[in-house]
Motif scaffolding. Structure first.
Motif, short mmCIF file in Angstrom:
data_model
loop_
_atom_site.label_atom_id
_atom_site.label_comp_id
_atom_site.label_asym_id
_atom_site.label_seq_id
_atom_site.Cartn_x
_atom_site.Cartn_y
_atom_site.Cartn_z
N ALA A 129 8.22 11.43 -10.71
CA ALA A 129 7.52 10.40 -11.47
C ALA A 129 7.68 9.04 -10.81
O ALA A 129 6.73 8.26 -10.70
CB ALA A 129 8.03 10.36 -12.91
N TRP A 130 8.89 8.73 -10.32
CA TRP A 130 9.11 7.44 -9.67
C TRP A 130 8.35 7.34 -8.35
O TRP A 130 7.84 6.27 -8.00
CB TRP A 130 10.60 7.20 -9.44
CG TRP A 130 10.84 5.84 -8.86
CD1 TRP A 130 11.08 5.51 -7.56
CD2 TRP A 130 10.84 4.60 -9.57
NE1 TRP A 130 11.23 4.17 -7.42
CE2 TRP A 130 11.08 3.58 -8.64
CE3 TRP A 130 10.65 4.27 -10.91
CZ2 TRP A 130 11.14 2.24 -9.01
CZ3 TRP A 130 10.71 2.92 -11.28
CH2 TRP A 130 10.96 1.93 -10.33
N ALA A 131 8.26 8.44 -7.63
CA ALA A 131 7.48 8.43 -6.38
C ALA A 131 6.02 8.11 -6.68
O ALA A 131 5.38 7.32 -5.98
CB ALA A 131 7.59 9.79 -5.68
N GLY A 132 5.47 8.71 -7.75
CA GLY A 132 4.10 8.41 -8.13
C GLY A 132 3.92 6.96 -8.54
O GLY A 132 2.93 6.31 -8.18
N ALA A 143 10.67 11.89 -1.16
CA ALA A 143 9.40 12.11 -1.87
C ALA A 143 8.47 10.93 -1.69
O ALA A 143 7.26 11.09 -1.48
CB ALA A 143 9.68 12.36 -3.35
N ILE A 144 9.03 9.71 -1.75
CA ILE A 144 8.20 8.51 -1.60
C ILE A 144 7.64 8.41 -0.19
O ILE A 144 6.43 8.19 0.01
CB ILE A 144 9.02 7.24 -1.93
CG1 ILE A 144 9.38 7.20 -3.41
CG2 ILE A 144 8.24 5.99 -1.53
CD1 ILE A 144 10.28 6.06 -3.80
N PHE A 162 -5.45 -2.46 -20.20
CA PHE A 162 -5.96 -1.19 -20.72
C PHE A 162 -6.63 -0.36 -19.63
O PHE A 162 -7.21 0.69 -19.93
CB PHE A 162 -6.93 -1.46 -21.87
CG PHE A 162 -6.24 -1.99 -23.10
CD1 PHE A 162 -5.68 -1.12 -24.02
CD2 PHE A 162 -6.14 -3.35 -23.32
CE1 PHE A 162 -5.03 -1.61 -25.14
CE2 PHE A 162 -5.50 -3.84 -24.44
CZ PHE A 162 -4.93 -2.97 -25.36
N ARG A 163 -6.54 -0.80 -18.39
CA ARG A 163 -7.07 0.00 -17.29
C ARG A 163 -6.28 1.30 -17.16
O ARG A 163 -5.06 1.33 -17.35
CB ARG A 163 -6.98 -0.78 -15.97
CG ARG A 163 -7.90 -1.98 -15.88
CD ARG A 163 -7.72 -2.66 -14.54
NE ARG A 163 -7.91 -1.72 -13.43
CZ ARG A 163 -7.64 -2.01 -12.17
NH1 ARG A 163 -7.17 -3.20 -11.85
NH2 ARG A 163 -7.84 -1.12 -11.23
N PRO A 164 -6.96 2.40 -16.85
CA PRO A 164 -6.26 3.69 -16.70
C PRO A 164 -5.12 3.65 -15.69
O PRO A 164 -4.13 4.35 -15.87
CB PRO A 164 -7.38 4.64 -16.25
CG PRO A 164 -8.63 4.03 -16.78
CD PRO A 164 -8.42 2.55 -16.70
N ALA A 165 -5.26 2.83 -14.63
CA ALA A 165 -4.21 2.77 -13.61
C ALA A 165 -2.91 2.24 -14.20
O ALA A 165 -1.82 2.71 -13.85
CB ALA A 165 -4.66 1.88 -12.44
N PHE A 166 -3.00 1.27 -15.11
CA PHE A 166 -1.79 0.73 -15.73
C PHE A 166 -1.17 1.74 -16.70
O PHE A 166 0.05 1.81 -16.83
CB PHE A 166 -2.09 -0.59 -16.44
CG PHE A 166 -2.35 -1.73 -15.51
CD1 PHE A 166 -1.53 -1.95 -14.42
CD2 PHE A 166 -3.41 -2.60 -15.72
CE1 PHE A 166 -1.75 -3.00 -13.55
CE2 PHE A 166 -3.65 -3.66 -14.87
CZ PHE A 166 -2.81 -3.86 -13.77
N LEU A 167 -2.02 2.48 -17.39
CA LEU A 167 -1.50 3.55 -18.25
C LEU A 167 -0.72 4.56 -17.41
O LEU A 167 0.36 5.02 -17.82
CB LEU A 167 -2.65 4.22 -19.00
CG LEU A 167 -2.28 5.22 -20.11
CD1 LEU A 167 -3.41 5.33 -21.11
CD2 LEU A 167 -1.97 6.61 -19.56
N ALA A 168 -1.27 4.90 -16.25
CA ALA A 168 -0.58 5.84 -15.35
C ALA A 168 0.75 5.28 -14.88
O ALA A 168 1.74 6.01 -14.75
CB ALA A 168 -1.48 6.18 -14.17
N LEU A 169 0.79 3.98 -14.61
CA LEU A 169 2.06 3.35 -14.22
C LEU A 169 3.11 3.50 -15.31
O LEU A 169 4.27 3.81 -15.04
CB LEU A 169 1.84 1.87 -13.92
CG LEU A 169 1.27 1.47 -12.56
CD1 LEU A 169 1.16 -0.04 -12.47
CD2 LEU A 169 2.14 2.00 -11.42
#
Length: 306
Positions: A166-169, A111-112, A70-77
């Motif tokens: 999105a994939w680069a992020g 981009a990456i 539930f960490r925000p970083a995993f949500l961003a992933l």
């Protein structure tokens, strides 16, 4: 590179090639499925299946609670790597043709690599830049350049371009999290959030557009996308990313259109000599991007020893 680094790097390269082979096959498989289901349903079902495979494996190996998911970083992933990348990619393929999509997706390594240099401080030597440029030129030969005209094709192209961003992020964030989390945890958390974000879109899609009408082949294709093209490849990508860095791993994405052409041939399509020359150029470009002169061995070892 020290002698102890060489086996790990070789394993990482093999993992990246394996992922590229499987991902290259998804163009043909997804094309089949788009005749039977809508794009968000395909993405949701694909990663729902992947989650069913990964969750028990990660839980057994790690023996940890999943509260950390539930960490925000995993949500961003999940937002970037699953809902963003694959949701937008599937939707874009509804409007634009495969040649346009393949050419735009091939820009992902640029981009990456550039984003990694800006945000992660990864070095981007001239040789690596040359390799990326050569391999993208090879992809242009394979696809024959961007085709299709009209507003619908433009919308599709924009959606495909958004999926590459999105994939680069996802790649950059995954690289940072890989220093404190194992590949299985990162992958499972990202897919969990991705499915949660995609599910409402798939439900609205089924009610407003049309529900899925899957044949036996369609079900088999979804299982393949979920198990091989999602669960297995995400683990391979996450492992290799921490071993060789974002810009090197990104260069291997240019192999995907090459394998895509090979699978198209097996499916009955034809290929020209120009496309074959493009495949050779992609392979040479990837070699330029991942190989380093002996004089640069110490620098390379330090760069990837974090």
């Amino acid at each position: 590179m020290t002698n102890s680094d060489a086996p790990a790097r070789t394993t990482a390269y093999l993992a990246l090639v394996g992922a590229a082979v499987i991902w290259g096959s998804t163009f043909v498989v997804t094309e089949l499925l788009l005749d039977q289901a809508e794009p968000f349903f395909i993405a949701t079902a694909r990663f729902g299946i992947a989650l069913g495979v990964l969750w028990p494996v990660v839980a057994w190996r790690a023996r940890k609670r999943t509260a950390g998911y539930f960490r925000p970083a995993f949500l961003a992933l999940g937002l970037l790597g699953v809902a963003g990348n694959f949701g937008l990619q599937n939707l874009g393929l509804v409007f634009t043709d495969a040649a346009d999509a393949a050419l735009i997706i091939a820009l992902t390594p640029v981009a990456i690599a550039l984003s990694a240099a800006i945000f992660l401080g990864e070095r981007l030597p001239r040789r690596r830049l040359m390799g990326i440029a050569v391999s993208i030129g090879g992809v242009a030969l394979i696809t024959g350049g961007a085709g299709g005209a009209g507003s619908a094709a433009l919308v599709g192209d924009v959606l495909i371009a958004a999926s590459t961003l999105a994939w680069a992020g996802y790649t950059l964030l995954g690289k940072r999290l890989a220093t404190t989390h194992d590949a299985g945890t990162i992958t499972t958390a990202a897919i969990s959030w991705g499915v949660a974000l995609l599910l409402p879109l798939a439900l609205v899609e089924a009610l407003v557009v049309s529900p899925p009408e899957l044949t036996f082949d369609g079900v088999a294709a979804l299982v393949y996308l979920g198990v091989a093209a999602s669960a297995a490849t995400f683990l391979l990508w996450s492992y290799a990313l921490n071993a060789v860095g974002a810009s090197v791993a990104g260069a291997f994405l240019n192999l995907i259109p090459v394998f895509g052409v090979a699978f198209a041939l097996l499916a009955g399509d034809s290929v020209t000599l120009i496309q074959l020359a493009g495949g050779a150029a992609v392979g040479f470009g990837v070699w330029l991007a991942v190989s380093q002169p002996k004089r640069a061995a110490r620098v390379t070892s330090f760069e990837h020893g974090r």
